[in-house]
Write a protein that holds these residues in place. Sequence first.
Motif, short mmCIF file in Angstrom:
data_model
loop_
_atom_site.label_atom_id
_atom_site.label_comp_id
_atom_site.label_asym_id
_atom_site.label_seq_id
_atom_site.Cartn_x
_atom_site.Cartn_y
_atom_site.Cartn_z
N ARG A 1 0.87 -1.25 -0.05
CA ARG A 1 0.05 0.02 -0.06
C ARG A 1 0.84 1.43 0.06
O ARG A 1 0.26 2.28 -0.06
N VAL A 2 2.05 1.38 0.00
CA VAL A 2 2.94 2.37 0.34
C VAL A 2 3.06 3.35 -0.96
O VAL A 2 2.75 4.29 -0.80
N ARG A 3 3.22 2.73 -2.14
CA ARG A 3 3.20 3.55 -3.30
C ARG A 3 1.64 4.34 -3.32
O ARG A 3 1.72 5.51 -3.78
N ALA A 4 0.76 3.54 -3.30
CA ALA A 4 -0.72 4.08 -3.41
C ALA A 4 -0.73 5.24 -2.57
O ALA A 4 -1.38 6.33 -2.72
N THR B 1 14.89 7.54 -3.81
CA THR B 1 14.27 7.70 -4.87
C THR B 1 13.37 6.51 -5.47
O THR B 1 12.66 6.44 -6.47
N ASP B 2 13.58 5.36 -4.55
CA ASP B 2 12.89 4.16 -4.72
C ASP B 2 11.54 4.44 -4.73
O ASP B 2 11.02 5.07 -3.91
N GLY B 3 10.74 3.72 -5.86
CA GLY B 3 9.15 4.03 -5.47
C GLY B 3 8.61 5.08 -6.24
O GLY B 3 7.52 5.15 -6.38
N LEU B 4 9.37 5.89 -6.67
CA LEU B 4 9.00 7.37 -7.01
C LEU B 4 8.64 7.20 -8.52
O LEU B 4 9.05 6.28 -9.25
N PRO B 5 7.82 7.97 -9.01
CA PRO B 5 7.26 7.88 -10.63
C PRO B 5 8.30 8.11 -11.52
O PRO B 5 9.16 8.98 -10.94
N GLU C 1 13.01 0.10 4.62
CA GLU C 1 13.61 -1.28 4.36
C GLU C 1 13.11 -1.72 3.06
O GLU C 1 13.64 -2.22 2.29
N ALA C 2 11.86 -1.50 2.75
CA ALA C 2 11.49 -1.89 1.36
C ALA C 2 12.02 -1.12 0.28
O ALA C 2 12.00 -1.56 -0.87
N GLN D 1 4.05 13.89 -1.52
CA GLN D 1 4.57 14.92 -0.72
C GLN D 1 5.40 14.10 0.50
O GLN D 1 6.07 14.62 1.17
N ILE D 2 5.15 12.82 0.48
CA ILE D 2 5.79 11.91 1.37
C ILE D 2 6.16 10.85 0.56
O ILE D 2 5.53 10.32 -0.32
N THR D 3 7.45 10.45 0.54
CA THR D 3 7.88 9.49 -0.27
C THR D 3 7.96 7.98 0.25
O THR D 3 7.75 7.68 1.41
N PRO D 4 8.00 6.95 -0.66
CA PRO D 4 7.96 5.47 -0.02
C PRO D 4 9.09 5.44 0.75
O PRO D 4 9.06 4.52 1.74
#
Length: 76
Positions: free
Chosen positions: A42-45, A68-72, A62-63, A53-56
């Motif tokens: 659910r983190v990316r959603a 920049t991981d998980g950013l579009p 840990e994940a 405004q808050i990043t993964p």
Amino acid sequence: MNEQLKKKVKSITTQTALGEAMGLSSQAVSRWMNSGKVPTSRVRALCQFLNWQITPHEIDPEAYPNPTDGLPKQES
């Protein structure tokens, strides 16, 4: 998710609005906030709903070990 990050989420939206946007009950969102752990699935959603405004990485380092991981992907 530390206390500062919880406050940041709460300053952006309510648990009810977040739950509605993600198809969850506000109680489910409350459990995340109280436990400090958002399910990785659910983190990316969550970040997308919060307009990034808050990043993964901030939510689950840990994940998403790199900032920049998980950013579009940025369009060139």
